[in-house]
Design a protein around this motif. Structure first.
Motif, PDB file in Angstrom:
ATOM      1  N   UNK A  34       0.813  -1.225   0.000  1.00 35.58           N
ATOM      2  CA  UNK A  34       0.000   0.000   0.000  1.00 35.58           C
ATOM      3  C   UNK A  34       0.847   1.276   0.000  1.00 35.58           C
ATOM      4  N   UNK A  35       1.959   1.288   0.747  1.00 38.81           N
ATOM      5  CA  UNK A  35       2.808   2.483   0.790  1.00 38.81           C
ATOM      6  C   UNK A  35       3.405   2.799  -0.574  1.00 38.81           C
ATOM      7  N   UNK A  39     -17.561  -2.582 -19.931  1.00 36.82           N
ATOM      8  CA  UNK A  39     -16.305  -2.805 -19.204  1.00 36.82           C
ATOM      9  C   UNK A  39     -15.465  -1.520 -19.246  1.00 36.82           C
ATOM     10  N   UNK A  40     -15.408  -0.909 -20.419  1.00 37.08           N
ATOM     11  CA  UNK A  40     -14.608   0.310 -20.578  1.00 37.08           C
ATOM     12  C   UNK A  40     -15.156   1.406 -19.648  1.00 37.08           C
ATOM     13  N   UNK A  41     -16.489   1.544 -19.627  1.00 40.12           N
ATOM     14  CA  UNK A  41     -17.100   2.610 -18.825  1.00 40.12           C
ATOM     15  C   UNK A  41     -16.943   2.367 -17.323  1.00 40.12           C
ATOM     16  N   UNK A  42     -16.891   1.083 -16.923  1.00 43.24           N
ATOM     17  CA  UNK A  42     -16.810   0.781 -15.497  1.00 43.24           C
ATOM     18  C   UNK A  42     -15.388   0.679 -14.979  1.00 43.24           C
ATOM     19  N   UNK A  43     -14.423   1.003 -15.830  1.00 40.09           N
ATOM     20  CA  UNK A  43     -13.038   0.846 -15.396  1.00 40.09           C
ATOM     21  C   UNK A  43     -12.726   1.772 -14.215  1.00 40.09           C
ATOM     22  N   UNK A  44     -12.031   1.192 -13.238  1.00 34.21           N
ATOM     23  CA  UNK A  44     -11.462   2.028 -12.173  1.00 34.21           C
ATOM     24  C   UNK A  44     -10.150   1.395 -11.778  1.00 34.21           C
ATOM     25  N   UNK A  45      -9.162   2.220 -11.424  1.00 32.24           N
ATOM     26  CA  UNK A  45      -7.864   1.681 -11.014  1.00 32.24           C
ATOM     27  C   UNK A  45      -8.052   0.931  -9.702  1.00 32.24           C
ATOM     28  N   UNK A  46      -7.708  -0.370  -9.712  1.00 34.80           N
ATOM     29  CA  UNK A  46      -7.920  -1.192  -8.525  1.00 34.80           C
ATOM     30  C   UNK A  46      -7.076  -0.729  -7.352  1.00 34.80           C
ATOM     31  N   UNK A  47      -5.904  -0.220  -7.627  1.00 32.36           N
ATOM     32  CA  UNK A  47      -5.070   0.228  -6.516  1.00 32.36           C
ATOM     33  C   UNK A  47      -5.620   1.502  -5.879  1.00 32.36           C
ATOM     34  N   UNK A  83      -3.472  -6.211   4.041  1.00 33.33           N
ATOM     35  CA  UNK A  83      -2.059  -6.091   3.687  1.00 33.33           C
ATOM     36  C   UNK A  83      -1.140  -6.144   4.906  1.00 33.33           C
ATOM     37  N   UNK A  84      -1.715  -6.557   6.061  1.00 38.16           N
ATOM     38  CA  UNK A  84      -0.872  -6.736   7.236  1.00 38.16           C
ATOM     39  C   UNK A  84      -0.029  -7.994   7.062  1.00 38.16           C
ATOM     40  N   UNK A  85       1.243  -7.928   7.498  1.00 38.70           N
ATOM     41  CA  UNK A  85       2.099  -9.107   7.406  1.00 38.70           C
ATOM     42  C   UNK A  85       1.514 -10.218   8.273  1.00 38.70           C
ATOM     43  N   UNK A  86       1.184  -9.861   9.525  1.00 41.31           N
ATOM     44  CA  UNK A  86       0.575 -10.814  10.442  1.00 41.31           C
ATOM     45  C   UNK A  86      -0.587 -10.112  11.122  1.00 41.31           C
ATOM     46  N   UNK A  87      -1.628 -10.859  11.345  1.00 41.81           N
ATOM     47  CA  UNK A  87      -2.821 -10.253  11.904  1.00 41.81           C
ATOM     48  C   UNK A  87      -2.588  -9.801  13.346  1.00 41.81           C
ATOM     49  N   UNK A  88      -1.582 -10.399  14.008  1.00 40.83           N
ATOM     50  CA  UNK A  88      -1.349 -10.059  15.409  1.00 40.83           C
ATOM     51  C   UNK A  88       0.057  -9.538  15.683  1.00 40.83           C
TER      52      UNK A  88
END
Lengths: 846, 117
Positions: free
Chosen positions: A612-613, A784-792, A805-810
């Motif tokens: 994410x960073x 599909x073209x109209x509904x495109x959005x960047x997933x990130x 995206x946590x390495x470990x949940x705890x």
């Protein structure tokens, strides 16, 4: 079987020579065999020679399986010709200086291309079309030519013209006769063939006698015709017929025909009883057979004869033929010109559809004795069987060639006798196919592998399929292509269920049409179908668990469990500032950096918790997800095109960026790659892509279903000189049709190869809208073209999604077992040995 | 021994989406915790012995012949959720950990259970 070991020499290792060796080995005849092979490689498929230009390699064309010669103990002498036969001492002198003794000698030297005695025919860029070396020479010439002409408008000449066209040349065909394929077609058929070939951009000149090949001014050469006309071209290919390669036989006094060819009897015996001749060098009953099937028949017959059979080897052969010339279907059966006395004809012509069919019927109206088919050869198999098996014609023979009005009488494969030959190249009868089906063959591939049917020219493929289908249904067998244990449907069927029932989740599909919980096969496949249909956010909770890890973390999983990051760089165009931004991010996260084949930058070694960073910084700088992790449209590669290049004729970068932005994020059964080249030099390598676009003076040529990777496939020319709108419309339709109908993880290349009806069918669906789904496919693509959005971008804005995206949940500490070393100033995962060494010392450099 | 010594509270069940997994550490050991649609929780080792990477929690969960499994995201071998045994090679096991849900919290036992197939 004779049982005694004797010496056998075979001169020539072409298609027929090889078939003879195979047939002989099948009979287990004990013999000491030597083969003289003039070329540097053993037998290969000359029938498919033009495929060498559309992607086949010399290996693909080879007809020799594995270590055939070693295994069978055959002494193969490559690059070795026979220079003399001494019949008294029964020896053959070779170009190696050897003298080999024989008990029996087989001449299978084939033929050589006839080059008409025209002044200038020996110029550097004049070629013939017979061997792989000839093809290589043609290819080399083509790379420095922009136009070419084939002298000869027969079957082989039109094959050669296809080769020139595939090489991107302006292509001409010059024929002495007033029509094309004068041997196989009647005048009307020849005229239609001409029209169709001309519409493909090949220039046809009939009734022209070439008198001289002079040096040209604008072009390398100028052809001068006897009527005073001229033609400017850069290179030539002669395809003016073949001549038997009978010099050896002539020199040693064997009887030869007036116009060449070694005279043989029904046992393929020459005038010397210990010498045989087979294939195109043999003259049987005053006739040379220039097709492979009769040659094979001689080869098989002679092998049987030498193994002790007493039946004649050869008693003439049918010269009927069916093929595709420059994409035009052509078929000719028996007496195509209706020369038989009293023959009737029956015609069907549809000039809008470009179809012409003619039946030639015996004087008593009982039998079919010939036929011509142009534009549609779907009736060929039936007609040939009717002609060959003397099946009595129906009362109204026209019904055999009328377009299918829903109640086609046909004869159907059911009415064929078991002895009917289905594959004439390999002499496979309907009975042979049925035996193989009884033994368990249930697919076309099985059947081909077990009987060799349809493995040479492929002309009988449709008929073999009909026999298979009919026999399977007669046996009550249905063939399964289920996705996995959870769904008793193929991917294509699931796709339709999702669309028709407007299913938006895996659970709903499973509840209605599946069983169990799903698995790693069906979940990603259904996720891809849902994305292709509705294009919802892939990480929404109902879809997340279906995704392969790449789609789940929006990165490409690497061997150590980290991911790679690929921002989209449309068309490969990037600003210096963009490069600096990517470089700066890579430097701070210490990511291994590499340029990809798709003109992007791949950043390796990002941990899940770093993704994410990294992406926040990329998105802030204006980058988007490159979908390098998905079974999706990846990149559109381009060359720099007309904006900078001296040779470019269109703005390839602009088109590539447009296409990449149109299809970005499109999910498919497998990854899809595109490329756009700005001129025929093809620097973007578009012919190795799923969709390849190459600029022409008038617009764009569209190539489809190419592939690099594990099984390279040369893309096929789909349509020429398209304007921008038509180009995009065709690509929309092709991609959506692929997404609808392909199997799971099937790339466009394999999809295309499995498409019944092949390229023509695809063209029919896309260009002529034969299924009336064109506008639907376009509409779906537009959705599909109209509904495109960047997933990130969407992920970064969603707290819930970011949690995963946590390495470990705890525990926030990253995985301590990720260990790296530095190599060429960058980071890479340590090998097991290096990890062990590191436990002893703290750091290491390599 | 007391409850605190034997068991470790890891996360709320809602931190794990149905039919997905998360990685966690239990006494320094990496484990993968999966949740089904029926709120059943399974804990097996996170280390994939075939690739050498710690990635099992990122595999796709499903069933094969009625047995709940996760597929390694690297080379796609399947491991049973109940005991970590590999379907393709029963000699290989990821190990499993006892687990229970206490007040909406996933609680994992400290002692790995190793069981032969």
């Amino acid at each position: 079987m004779s049982g005694r070991t004797d010496k056998l020499i075979v001169i020539g290792n072409g298609m027929v020579g090889q078939k003879f060796l195979e047939s002989l080995c099948e009979k287990n005849r004990d013999a000491d065999i030597a083969v003289l092979c003039e070329e540097s490689r053993p037998a290969y498929d000359r029938v498919q020679l033009s495929s060498y230009f559309s992607g086949s390699s010399a290996d693909d064309l080879s007809l020799v399986e594995g270590d055939f010669f070693d295994e069978k103990g055959i002494n193969l002498k490559k690059n070795c010709t026979a220079i003399g036969i001494d019949r008294k001492s029964k020896t053959v002198q070779t170009s190696d200086g050897d003298e080999l003794g024989y008990d029996k000698l087989v001449i299978a030297t084939g033929s050589f291309p006839f080059v008409p005695p025209i002044p200038g025919n020996d110029k550097a860029h004049c070629h013939v079309y017979r061997t792989i070396e000839d093809l290589e020479a043609i290819k080399a010439s083509a790379s420095e030519s922009s136009s070419g002409v084939v002298i000869g408008g027969g079957l082989l000449g039109l094959e050669a013209a296809k080769a020139l066209k595939d090489l991107g040349l302006e292509t001409h065909v010059v024929e002495f006769a007033p029509q094309l394929m004068a041997v196989q077609l009647d005048e009307r058929g020849g005229a239609l063939l001409r029209k169709k070939i001309e519409s493909l951009g090949v220039h046809v000149h009939t009734g022209k006698a070439t008198q001289e090949i002079a040096d040209g001014e604008q072009t390398r050469y100028q052809l001068k015709f006897s009527d005073g006309g001229t033609l400017n071209v850069d290179m030539l290919v002669f395809s003016a017929g073949i001549r038997p390669q009978d010099a050896l036989a002539r020199d040693c006094g064997l009887e030869v025909g007036e116009r060449g060819g070694v005279v043989v009897d029904d046992y393929c015996r020459t005038s010397d009883p210990d010498i045989y001749a087979i294939g195109e060098v043999a003259l049987w009953n005053g006739r040379i057979y220039g097709l492979v099937a009769p040659g094979y028949e001689m080869a098989r017959g002679l092998a049987a004869h030498l193994a002790g059979a007493d039946t004649p080897c050869f008693q003439g052969a049918d010269m009927s033929t069916k093929l595709k010339l420059l994409g035009v279907e052509v078929g000719s059966i028996g007496d195509a010109h209706a020369r038989t006395e009293g023959a009737h004809t029956c015609l069907f012509e549809d000039s809008t559809a470009g179809i012409y069919k003619k039946l030639v019927i015996s004087a008593d109206s009982q039998k079919l004795i010939g036929a011509v088919l142009i534009g549609d050869t779907s009736d060929y198999g039936n007609l040939l069987q009717i002609a060959l098996n003397d099946i009595k014609l129906p009362e109204n023979p026209a019904s055999l060639i009328m377009p299918d009005m829903g109640d086609a009488p046909g004869i159907g494969v059911d009415s064929l006798p078991d002895r009917a030959t289905i594959c004439s190249c390999n002499n496979v009868s309907k009975g042979d196919l049925c035996t193989a089906i009884d033994a368990g063959a249930v697919t076309l591939a099985d059947l081909k592998a077990q009987t060799a049917a349809s493995s040479s020219c492929g002309g009988c493929a449709a008929l073999v399929k009909q026999v298979l289908d009919a026999e399977l249904s007669a046996r009550g067998i249905t063939v399964k292509n289920h996705l996995c244990e959870h769904f008793s449907y193929s991917r294509q069927e699931l796709y339709h269920l999702v669309r028709v029932h407007e299913i938006k989740t895996f659970d709903a599909l499973l509840a209605q049409f599946g069983s169990g919980c799903g698995c790693d096969i069906c979940k990603p496949a259904v996720a891809s179908i849902l994305a292709s249909c509705w294009n919802d956010y892939v990480l929404s909770p109902s879809l997340a668990g279906l995704q392969d890890t790449n789609d789940y973390f929006l990165g490409n999983l690497q061997k150590d469990g980290t991911y790679s990051v690929v921002p989209r760089v449309p068309g490969g165009e990037i600003t210096p500032q963009g490069l600096i931004t990517i470089g700066d991010i890579a430097k701070r996260y210490d990511l291994y950096t590499k340029i990809t084949g798709g003109q992007r930058i791949d950043l390796f070694g990002a941990r899940v918790d770093q993704l994410p960073g990294i992406w926040q910084e990329l998105v802030d700088a204006g980058f988007e997800s490159g979908h390098a992790y998905g079974k999706a449209m990846r990149t559109v590669k381009s060359c720099v095109g007309s904006t900078w290049c001296r040779y470019g004729v269109q703005d390839s970068v602009g088109m590539a960026i447009f296409l990449e932005q149109r299809y970005r994020g499109l999910r498919a059964p497998h990854k899809i790659k595109l490329a756009v080249s700005g001129c025929t030099r093809e620097c973007a390598e578009a012919q190795g892509k799923d969709i390849g676009v190459i600029a022409t003076e008038k617009g764009w040529n569209l190539y489809v279903c190419g592939n690099g990777g594990m099984r390279p496939r040369h893309a096929e020319l789909f349509a020429v000189d398209l304007d921008n709108d038509t180009l995009v419309r065709y690509i929309d339709r092709i991609l959506m049709f692929y997404i609808r109908t392909a199997d799971r993880l099937q790339r466009t290349s394999v999809w295309r190869e499995n498409l019944e009806g092949g390229l023509e069918y695809l063209q029919d669906v896309v260009v002529n809208d034969s299924l009336s789904i064109g506008s639907e496919l376009e509409k779906q693509m537009q959705l599909i073209v109209d509904n495109y959005a960047c997933e990130w971008k969407a992920t970064l804005a969603d707290e819930e999604s970011l949690k995963r995206f946590r390495a470990f949940v705890n525990d926030p500490k990253p995985d301590e077992q990720l260990v790296y070393v530095r190599e060429r100033e960058q980071r890479r995962p340590a090998t097991e040995d290096e990890k062990l060494a590191m436990q002893r010392t703290d750091t290491m450099e390599v | 021994m007391s409850m605190e010594e034997e068991w470790v509270a890891v996360c709320p069940t809602t931190d794990i989406l149905p039919w997905t997994g998360v990685a966690a550490r239990i006494d320094g050991q990496q484990v993968a915790i999966f949740r089904t649609a029926d709120n059943e929780i399974f804990v097996i080792g996170n280390h994939d012995p075939f690739s050498g990477a710690n990635v099992i929690s990122r595999g796709i969960v499903g069933d094969i012949d009625g047995e709940l499994v996760v597929a390694s995201p690297v080379y796609k071998q399947h491991f049973r959720l109940r005991d970590g045994i590999c379907i393709e090679d029963a000699q290989v096991s990821l190990g499993s950990w006892p687990v229970r849900i206490f007040d909406g919290i996933v609680v994992v036992g400290r002692h790995q259970q190793v069981r032969a197939a």
